[in-house]
Design a protein around this motif. Structure first.
Motif, short mmCIF file in Angstrom:
data_model
loop_
_atom_site.label_atom_id
_atom_site.label_comp_id
_atom_site.label_asym_id
_atom_site.label_seq_id
_atom_site.Cartn_x
_atom_site.Cartn_y
_atom_site.Cartn_z
N VAL A 1 -12.20 12.85 -10.00
CA VAL A 1 -10.80 11.92 -9.88
C VAL A 1 -10.93 10.89 -10.47
N GLU A 2 -11.99 10.03 -10.46
CA GLU A 2 -12.33 8.74 -11.00
C GLU A 2 -12.45 8.98 -12.66
N GLU A 3 -12.92 9.88 -13.19
CA GLU A 3 -13.00 10.17 -14.54
C GLU A 3 -11.80 10.68 -14.91
N VAL A 4 -10.92 11.42 -14.35
CA VAL A 4 -9.53 11.57 -14.70
C VAL A 4 -8.69 10.26 -14.92
N VAL A 5 -8.63 9.46 -13.74
CA VAL A 5 -7.90 8.44 -13.77
C VAL A 5 -8.42 7.29 -14.75
N ARG A 6 -9.59 7.18 -15.21
CA ARG A 6 -9.68 6.03 -16.02
C ARG A 6 -9.63 6.39 -17.53
N ILE A 7 -9.67 7.84 -17.66
CA ILE A 7 -9.12 8.16 -19.07
C ILE A 7 -7.40 8.31 -19.07
N ILE A 8 -7.02 9.05 -18.09
CA ILE A 8 -5.58 8.81 -18.32
C ILE A 8 -5.02 7.52 -18.20
N GLY A 9 -5.56 6.79 -17.53
CA GLY A 9 -5.16 5.31 -17.38
C GLY A 9 -4.46 5.06 -16.00
N LEU A 10 -4.77 3.93 -15.60
CA LEU A 10 -4.17 3.26 -14.29
C LEU A 10 -2.79 3.09 -14.56
N ASP A 11 -2.36 2.92 -15.57
CA ASP A 11 -0.94 2.30 -16.06
C ASP A 11 -0.12 3.70 -15.53
N ARG A 12 -0.63 4.66 -15.47
CA ARG A 12 0.30 5.89 -14.82
C ARG A 12 0.27 6.12 -13.65
N VAL A 13 -0.29 5.44 -12.82
CA VAL A 13 -0.21 5.68 -11.37
C VAL A 13 0.97 4.69 -10.81
N ALA A 14 2.00 5.56 -10.24
CA ALA A 14 3.20 4.71 -9.77
C ALA A 14 2.91 3.66 -8.60
N ALA A 15 3.88 2.68 -9.15
CA ALA A 15 3.58 1.65 -7.85
C ALA A 15 4.64 2.26 -6.93
N THR A 16 3.87 2.18 -5.55
CA THR A 16 4.32 2.59 -4.19
C THR A 16 4.20 1.48 -3.20
N PRO A 17 5.58 1.04 -2.94
CA PRO A 17 5.40 -0.18 -1.69
C PRO A 17 4.72 0.30 -0.36
N LEU A 18 4.06 -0.45 0.32
CA LEU A 18 3.34 -0.23 1.67
C LEU A 18 4.50 -0.28 2.61
N PRO A 19 4.35 0.71 3.58
CA PRO A 19 5.21 0.83 4.68
C PRO A 19 5.79 -0.58 5.56
N ALA A 20 6.92 -0.60 5.74
CA ALA A 20 7.30 -2.03 6.37
C ALA A 20 6.74 -1.93 7.77
N GLY A 21 6.54 -1.03 8.57
CA GLY A 21 6.00 -1.05 9.80
C GLY A 21 6.98 -1.68 10.86
N ALA A 22 6.38 -2.15 11.96
CA ALA A 22 7.38 -2.79 12.93
C ALA A 22 7.95 -3.99 12.37
N SER A 23 8.91 -4.60 13.20
CA SER A 23 9.38 -5.93 12.81
C SER A 23 8.32 -7.11 12.95
N VAL A 24 8.52 -8.35 12.69
CA VAL A 24 7.69 -9.30 12.76
C VAL A 24 7.62 -9.66 14.19
N SER A 25 6.37 -9.98 14.79
CA SER A 25 6.22 -10.20 16.26
C SER A 25 6.74 -11.61 16.38
N GLY A 26 7.08 -11.91 17.62
CA GLY A 26 7.50 -13.29 18.06
C GLY A 26 6.18 -14.56 17.95
N ALA A 27 6.51 -15.70 18.25
CA ALA A 27 5.45 -16.64 18.22
C ALA A 27 4.45 -16.23 19.18
N ARG A 28 2.92 -16.55 19.14
CA ARG A 28 1.74 -16.16 19.56
C ARG A 28 1.07 -17.62 20.17
N LEU A 29 1.65 -18.60 19.66
CA LEU A 29 1.00 -20.00 20.04
C LEU A 29 0.96 -20.33 21.62
#
Length: 499
Positions: A463-491
């Motif tokens: 897989v590494e061989e294919v990716v480095r020759i094909i080019g990392l620029d062809r890897v689509a940008a994918t956002p990370l999952p947002a997950g749960a909402s930001v928790s409240g204060a913990r101080l």
């Protein structure tokens, strides 16, 4: 790893320019660390022609030269070089030119009462050598007024790349060209190396003697070439070695250095007249020592692999040769060695003795075992071409190890591990251009790993061989999952008061 652009183009067909080559090298994982373009640095220096050279009226060691620079009237230049004379073609620097070594910007000057409009340069002043006894002498056919750098082969950029420890195949120019060809900026030139028929049996035999201990060499091949004339190697070879910082020595030694950098195939040559008896590949013995080619004496022990004859140790296997059997201008019969060594043992030996050689650097990382014999044939061809002579049959000990690794490769792994959605045909083509043997249809392929890639062990490596020759620029940008909402204060109360 250094090489010149013209050297690379000997293995890589096409018309890719310097920028395309350097950009592609970095893209496929061979990061370009430096590009040395002396033609650009020396573009202001031109060919001049001394029309007249007379003694300076106020200084016995100076001459007043009239120099034709290709335009306008001849210029008057005061020069102190003993070889400055009428009719000589020289390197001329006009006022305003910066001298590379000193960084001084030339100006029109007056020397001992005589005007001087420029400078006639030595190789040391141009950063091209240590000779400061006189000015550079150019060929008689050098065109006056033209840049001098192309006249002496300095219009060939030198590229330096960083090679990671897992890519020993790219410690040879041929291997670098293979990666660039796979990236589709040219085609790999890989002519078949034809065996040379031996004209007579090799009079020197070779054998292993490791006793009950683990062998430190799987294969050792040797051939004699008799009747050679060992002089200077051809200009193109000396130029390539100089470009990468290697000092040309003589044709026989230069061939081994060239093979080291061109094909990642270190070799060694023995003066056959200085070898007594047959060659024995064995472990060293305590109390043994030998004088190496670097002028130092090294003590060996039973952890090290040596090549010995009836006189004792003649070479530290895979690390450095011995001075007693080295080739010089008087050599007429030469033994050419091509062998395989245990990488870990080479690393330990070099570290124990603090010997850093180009051979050690490559053997401890891994060389292509399947190229041991073809490398010997190619070296023999070069020796016969440069030095003449007649080659013997090849004698050998051991056998070339085979690595029959075939990986069951689901095409879906490229998507799973790298996020690239590629057609099986594109994956097969990419691996094929890198030298892998690929078969199979649909989602499952079988991939045979070539002998020069000891770093490939499993599906993720493919897989590494294919990716480095094909080019990392062809890897689509994918956002990370947002997950749960930001928790409240913990101080705590105390922390909030401190804030």
């Amino acid at each position: 790893m250094k090489f010149s652009l013209s050297w690379l183009k000997e293995h890589l067909g096409g018309d890719a320019d310097l920028k395309t080559v350097t950009d592609t090298l970095t893209r496929v994982g061979l990061e370009v660390e430096d590009v040395e373009d002396k033609a650009g640095d020396l573009s202001a220096f031109i060919v001049g022609h001394i029309l007249e050279a007379k003694r300076h009226p106020n200084a016995d060691k100076l001459q007043v030269c009239m120099v034709d620079v290709g335009k306008g009237a001849p210029l008057q230049v005061v020069c102190g070089a003993p070889n400055a004379r009428q009719g000589l073609k020289v390197v001329f620097a006009a006022p305003g030119t910066v001298i590379p070594v000193s960084g001084v910007k030339l100006g029109a000057s007056e020397i001992r009462g005589v005007a001087s409009g420029g400078m006639l340069c030595s190789s040391r002043e141009l950063g091209l050598g240590d000779d400061h006894d006189g000015i550079m002498e150019l060929p008689e056919n050098a065109p006056v007024g033209r840049p001098f750098a192309p006249m002496v082969g300095l219009d060939d950029p030198v590229i330096e790349i960083a090679v990671t420890p897992n890519r020993p195949d790219c410690l040879g120019v041929h291997g670098v060209a293979r990666d660039l060809a796979a990236a589709e900026i040219g085609e790999l030139r890989d002519p078949v190396i034809k065996p040379i028929a031996g004209a007579f049996p090799c009079p020197t035999a070779v054998r292993f003697d490791f006793g009950d201990a683990e062998p430190l060499s799987p294969f050792f091949a040797l051939r004699l070439v008799r009747g050679v004339r060992n002089g200077q190697s051809p200009e193109w070879l000396r130029r390539r070695l100089k470009a990468i910082g290697q000092k040309p020595i003589n044709a026989l030694v230069d061939v081994t250095n060239y093979m080291t950098f061109d094909r990642n195939r270190p070799l060694h040559v023995f003066d056959a007249a200085k070898v007594k008896g047959d060659l024995l590949v064995r472990r060293g013995r305590r109390g043994e020592s030998f004088l190496a080619l670097d002028g130092k004496t090294y003590a060996v022990d039973e952890t090290m692999c040596v090549i010995a004859d009836d006189n004792g140790v003649q070479s530290l296997a895979g690390v450095i040769g011995g001075a007693a059997t080295g080739c010089d201008q008087d050599t007429t019969d030469v033994l050419i060695e091509s062998a395989l060594w245990d990488p870990l043992n080479i690393a330990r030996t070099g570290r124990a003795l603090n010997v850093n050689s180009d051979a050690r650097y490559r053997f401890e990382r891994g060389v292509d075992p399947a190229f041991a014999l073809p490398g010997l044939e190619l070296a023999t061809q070069l020796v016969l071409e440069f030095c003449g002579g007649e080659a013997s049959e090849i004698v050998s000990a051991g056998a070339v190890p085979e690595r029959n690794l075939i990986i069951d490769f689901p095409v879906s792994e490229v998507r799973r591990l790298a996020g690239l959605d590629l057609a099986p045909a594109e994956i097969k083509a990419t691996l094929g251009m890198l030298g892998f043997w690929v078969t199979g249809q649909g989602d499952r392929l079988k991939v045979a790993v070539p002998s020069w890639r000891p770093d490939i062990e499993g599906k993720a490596d493919l897989v590494e061989e294919v990716v480095r020759i094909i080019g990392l620029d062809r890897v689509a940008a994918t956002p990370l999952p947002a997950g749960a909402s930001v928790s409240g204060a913990r101080l705590s109360l105390i922390q909030r008061r401190a804030r």
